[in-house]
Design an enzyme around this catalytic site. Structure first.
Site, PDB file in Angstrom:
ATOM      1  N   GLY A  50     -22.112  -5.303  24.029  1.00 40.22           N
ATOM      2  CA  GLY A  50     -22.865  -6.575  23.997  1.00 40.22           C
ATOM      3  C   GLY A  50     -24.279  -6.390  24.516  1.00 40.22           C
TER       4      GLY A  50
ATOM      5  CE  LYS B 224     -31.278 -18.109  28.936  1.00 41.22           C
ATOM      6  NZ  LYS B 224     -31.502 -16.755  29.447  1.00 41.22           N
TER       7      LYS B 224
ATOM      8  CB  ALA C  90     -24.881   8.460  21.313  1.00 40.64           C
TER       9      ALA C  90
ATOM     10  N   GLY D  34     -44.578 -10.851  39.088  1.00 43.62           N
ATOM     11  CA  GLY D  34     -44.619 -11.089  37.634  1.00 43.62           C
ATOM     12  C   GLY D  34     -44.409 -12.560  37.354  1.00 43.62           C
TER      13      GLY D  34
ATOM     14  N   GLY E 117     -42.456  -6.409  32.576  1.00 46.00           N
ATOM     15  CA  GLY E 117     -42.376  -5.786  31.243  1.00 46.00           C
ATOM     16  C   GLY E 117     -41.292  -4.738  31.162  1.00 46.00           C
ATOM     17  NE  ARG E 118     -35.816  -5.095  29.367  1.00 46.81           N
ATOM     18  CZ  ARG E 118     -34.852  -4.957  30.261  1.00 46.81           C
ATOM     19  NH1 ARG E 118     -34.947  -5.554  31.432  1.00 46.81           N
ATOM     20  NH2 ARG E 118     -33.789  -4.248  30.000  1.00 46.81           N
TER      21      ARG E 118
ATOM     22  CG  HIS F  12     -34.415 -44.496  17.896  1.00 45.52           C
ATOM     23  ND1 HIS F  12     -35.498 -44.072  18.650  1.00 45.52           N
ATOM     24  CD2 HIS F  12     -33.936 -45.624  18.480  1.00 45.52           C
ATOM     25  CE1 HIS F  12     -35.676 -44.942  19.658  1.00 45.52           C
ATOM     26  NE2 HIS F  12     -34.743 -45.874  19.583  1.00 45.52           N
TER      27      HIS F  12
HETATM   28  C1  LIG Z   1     -32.758 -11.056  32.609  1.00 49.41           C
HETATM   29  C2  LIG Z   1     -32.957 -11.098  31.116  1.00 49.41           C
HETATM   30  C3  LIG Z   1     -32.819 -12.310  30.445  1.00 49.41           C
HETATM   31  C4  LIG Z   1     -32.999 -12.360  29.066  1.00 49.41           C
HETATM   32  N1  LIG Z   1     -32.849 -13.556  28.425  1.00 49.41           N
HETATM   33  C5  LIG Z   1     -33.016 -13.614  27.086  1.00 49.41           C
HETATM   34  C6  LIG Z   1     -32.821 -14.836  26.393  1.00 49.41           C
HETATM   35  O1  LIG Z   1     -32.514 -15.875  26.984  1.00 49.41           O
HETATM   36  N2  LIG Z   1     -32.982 -14.833  25.054  1.00 49.41           N
HETATM   37  C7  LIG Z   1     -33.326 -13.703  24.355  1.00 49.41           C
HETATM   38  O2  LIG Z   1     -33.462 -13.760  23.124  1.00 49.41           O
HETATM   39  N3  LIG Z   1     -33.504 -12.536  24.991  1.00 49.41           N
HETATM   40  C8  LIG Z   1     -33.358 -12.461  26.335  1.00 49.41           C
HETATM   41  N4  LIG Z   1     -33.508 -11.264  26.971  1.00 49.41           N
HETATM   42  C9  LIG Z   1     -33.854 -10.078  26.170  1.00 49.41           C
HETATM   43  C10 LIG Z   1     -32.617  -9.537  25.461  1.00 49.41           C
HETATM   44  O3  LIG Z   1     -31.621  -9.241  26.400  1.00 49.41           O
HETATM   45  C11 LIG Z   1     -33.003  -8.284  24.690  1.00 49.41           C
HETATM   46  O4  LIG Z   1     -34.092  -8.576  23.848  1.00 49.41           O
HETATM   47  C12 LIG Z   1     -31.841  -7.806  23.845  1.00 49.41           C
HETATM   48  O5  LIG Z   1     -30.725  -7.493  24.643  1.00 49.41           O
HETATM   49  C13 LIG Z   1     -32.267  -6.566  23.058  1.00 49.41           C
HETATM   50  O6  LIG Z   1     -31.214  -6.148  22.247  1.00 49.41           O
HETATM   51  P1  LIG Z   1     -31.069  -4.630  21.810  1.00 49.41           P
HETATM   52  O7  LIG Z   1     -29.850  -4.578  20.972  1.00 49.41           O
HETATM   53  O8  LIG Z   1     -32.347  -4.167  21.253  1.00 49.41           O
HETATM   54  O9  LIG Z   1     -30.878  -3.824  23.157  1.00 49.41           O
HETATM   55  P2  LIG Z   1     -29.847  -3.974  24.361  1.00 49.41           P
HETATM   56  O10 LIG Z   1     -29.246  -5.305  24.432  1.00 49.41           O
HETATM   57  O11 LIG Z   1     -30.580  -3.481  25.558  1.00 49.41           O
HETATM   58  O12 LIG Z   1     -28.699  -2.949  23.990  1.00 49.41           O
HETATM   59  C14 LIG Z   1     -28.939  -1.581  23.950  1.00 49.41           C
HETATM   60  C15 LIG Z   1     -27.663  -0.865  24.287  1.00 49.41           C
HETATM   61  O13 LIG Z   1     -27.816   0.522  23.991  1.00 49.41           O
HETATM   62  C16 LIG Z   1     -27.078   1.265  24.926  1.00 49.41           C
HETATM   63  N5  LIG Z   1     -27.581   2.649  24.914  1.00 49.41           N
HETATM   64  C17 LIG Z   1     -28.855   3.053  25.205  1.00 49.41           C
HETATM   65  N6  LIG Z   1     -28.952   4.393  25.040  1.00 49.41           N
HETATM   66  C18 LIG Z   1     -27.729   4.820  24.633  1.00 49.41           C
HETATM   67  C19 LIG Z   1     -27.213   6.103  24.300  1.00 49.41           C
HETATM   68  N7  LIG Z   1     -27.982   7.187  24.300  1.00 49.41           N
HETATM   69  N8  LIG Z   1     -25.910   6.215  23.962  1.00 49.41           N
HETATM   70  C20 LIG Z   1     -25.103   5.101  23.908  1.00 49.41           C
HETATM   71  N9  LIG Z   1     -25.557   3.862  24.221  1.00 49.41           N
HETATM   72  C21 LIG Z   1     -26.853   3.723  24.557  1.00 49.41           C
HETATM   73  C22 LIG Z   1     -27.319   0.518  26.223  1.00 49.41           C
HETATM   74  O14 LIG Z   1     -26.304   0.806  27.172  1.00 49.41           O
HETATM   75  C23 LIG Z   1     -27.299  -0.923  25.756  1.00 49.41           C
HETATM   76  O15 LIG Z   1     -26.041  -1.528  25.899  1.00 49.41           O
HETATM   77  C24 LIG Z   1     -33.319 -11.179  28.350  1.00 49.41           C
HETATM   78  C25 LIG Z   1     -33.454  -9.966  29.021  1.00 49.41           C
HETATM   79  C26 LIG Z   1     -33.263  -9.915  30.385  1.00 49.41           C
HETATM   80  C27 LIG Z   1     -33.408  -8.597  31.092  1.00 49.41           C
END
Ligand SMILES: Cc1cc2nc3c(=O)[nH]c(=O)nc-3n(C[C@H](O)[C@H](O)[C@H](O)COP(=O)(O)OP(=O)(O)OC[C@H]3O[C@@H](n4cnc5c(N)ncnc54)[C@H](O)[C@@H]3O)c2cc1C
Length: 462
Positions: A38, A50, A116, A181, A267-268, A437
């Site tokens: 997830g 949330k 991976a 931030g 930032g990230r 409304h």
């Molecule tokens: C505190 C917080 C609150 C947020 N709230 C919101 C919100 O309300 N709404 C919203 O739209 N966004 C929100 N975000 C941003 C959102 O979480 C991210 O944009 C989203 O999770 C990105 O999805 P992704 O699939 O790109 O990456 P991720 O969700 O980060 O998933 C990437 C996955 O890859 C796995 N992984 C990485 N490298 C490897 C590897 N080499 N081998 C195997 N697995 C690996 C990681 O363990 C991870 O589980 C929030 C972020 C944070 C930190």
């Protein structure tokens, strides 16, 4: 046996959602996940925050109950039970993530719960096994980045400073929270902890919090944060972090703030551990991709937080779907001007399209209309009066260029603007539509009436 059509690395909203669609379309799919089924979103991002926000909102509503005519017998003071509050959050995360696991299994997707290592454009190694795939979609997410400030890394290593993930596993509620931030995540934590009774200070580099959002959203959200009791210090330059104390410069003076918890949210950057062998081209802190999410290596795609300019869960899924369409030979390009962004708090904020500043910069002839929540019956009845809905349209045909909302249900309301924009509707069509409304959505109609030249519930002397 270990041969697949598409391999996904990362089971966040980018990876797992796209993997499901690919499996539904008949592809043989494998997905690798080292830590969070997830992704960040379900485990330490969107959802747990949330859950905490709901508890915080409930407390603030109870505290305001008397002004709604509800008396607490014998002036009972509500208190926070930290363990229950965190357990509720964990329970929600557990429900969602275990459901994702079941979904993956039921869709016939091979889930490999391991780190991976991508060997080349067709091979991935995990748990000493090599898997082959015709295409690889990297969806590995991002991690917090730390600016080059003296002592910050050391303080993080020593756990004096935490990132958003650390905030979600605090053993006790802090008395004083210092947030470095002023972006969306920073404000969300500030709102939660402030409402729970923690003394919160935000240190922000720019002149307002939420820089990048439309100025009316920035100004309203900052005014509301200050009104709620958050100490917002803007226009600062970080100098040094010593333990839980942060030194900064403001107006030529060196000042310092201390918290018993210090959150850094600045930032990230892309997660790249495991893809070193691919030697992919980078774009600052992100993996470089073309408009179809192909990296510099043919057959290898990168989506979501690791490559996107918009680091949001729905963006990650949308980019995954577009990458899949490219693999299927049906390329299409996502319009980034039609991606909503939400800020969760009380009130909420949400934006889509261009800000007024961007429209000006582009030299577009435009019209703008604002409708205040104070003049909307449903907002007034609900006590959500700190809000505004702003529409920006092009001057000639009223095409919607941007919608920016602060209000009680802004994060749901924005989808109405999204649909109008997606269907290339105009302010004229919004104004002619029949809105129910009383609803907050009437603010959209009211703003469209203003654009059309006949404001309804706005008092303007003729
Ligand atoms: C505190 C917080 C609150 C947020 N709230 C919101 C919100 O309300 N709404 C919203 O739209 N966004 C929100 N975000 C941003 C959102 O979480 C991210 O944009 C989203 O999770 C990105 O999805 P992704 O699939 O790109 O990456 P991720 O969700 O980060 O998933 C990437 C996955 O890859 C796995 N992984 C990485 N490298 C490897 C590897 N080499 N081998 C195997 N697995 C690996 C990681 O363990 C991870 O589980 C929030 C972020 C944070 C930190």
């Amino acid at each position: 046996m270990n041969k697949f059509d598409i391999a996904f690395v990362g089971a966040g909203p980018g990876g797992y959602v796209t993997a499901i669609k690919a499996a539904e379309l008949g592809y043989k799919v494998v997905i690798f996940e080292k830590e969070y089924i997830g992704g960040v979103c379900l485990n330490v991002g969107c959802i747990p925050t949330k859950a905490l926000l709901k508890s915080a909102h409930l407390l603030s509503e109870i505290n305001e109950a008397e002004s709604f005519g509800i008396k607490l017998a014998d002036k009972l003071e509500p208190t926070v039970d930290w363990q229950v509050l965190m357990a509720r959050k964990d329970d929600i995360v557990e429900k969602l993530t275990s459901n994702v696991k079941i979904l993956l299994r039921n869709k016939g997707i091979t889930l490999v719960e391991a780190f991976a290592e991508i060997l080349d454009a067709k091979r991935i190694k995990a748990n000493d096994t090599v898997y082959e795939a015709k295409n690889i979609i990297l969806a590995m997410g991002s991690s917090p980045s730390f600016p080059n400030v003296k002592g910050l890394q050391e303080a993080f290593q020593a756990k004096d400073v935490v990132c958003s993930t650390g905030m979600l596993s605090l053993k006790a509620q802090p008395k004083k929270l210092l947030v470095i931030g002023g972006g969306v995540i920073a404000l969300e934590f500030a709102t939660i902890f402030n409402a729970l009774g923690t003394d919160v200070t935000i240190l922000q580099r720019s002149k307002t919090i939420l820089s990048g959002m439309d100025k009316d959203v920035r100004k309203t959200m900052q005014r509301v944060a200050v009104k709620a009791g958050i100490n917002v210090i803007t226009d600062t330059k970080l100098l040094e972090v010593q333990g839980k104390t942060v030194k900064f410069e403001k107006g030529g003076k060196v000042l310092e703030e201390t918290g018993d918890v210090v959150l850094v949210s600045m930032g990230r950057s892309a997660n790249t551990k495991g893809i070193e062998a691919l030697n992919l081209e980078m774009n600052k802190n992100s993996v470089k991709v073309d408009e179809y999410y192909q990296t510099s290596l043919a057959g290898v795609y990168a989506i979501g937080d690791m490559s996107s300019p918009i680091k949001l869960a729905h963006m990650a899924s949308a980019e995954g779907f577009a990458a899949l369409d490219h693999i299927m030979g049906k390329p299409r390009i996502i319009n980034y001007d039609r991606v909503p962004a939400c800020v969760y708090g009380f009130p909420e904020a949400a934006s889509i399209g261009l800000t007024e500043e961007q429209v000006k910069e582009k030299g577009i002839e435009y019209k703008v209309a604002k409708f205040r929540a104070m003049a909307n019956g449903k907002s007034l009845a609900s006590g959500d009066t700190d809000g505004v809905l702003k529409i920006i349209t092009d001057e000639k045909i009223g095409e919607i260029l941007g919608v920016h909302i602060v209000g009680g249900v802004a994060t749901d309301l924005i989808s109405q603007a999204l649909m109008v924009m997606e269907l290339e509707g105009t302010a004229h069509e919004i104004a002619n539509a029949v809105f129910p409304h009383p609803t907050n959505s009437e603010m959209l109609a009211e703003a469209a009436h203003i654009i059309e030249g006949y404001p309804i519930h706005v008092s303007v002397k003729k």
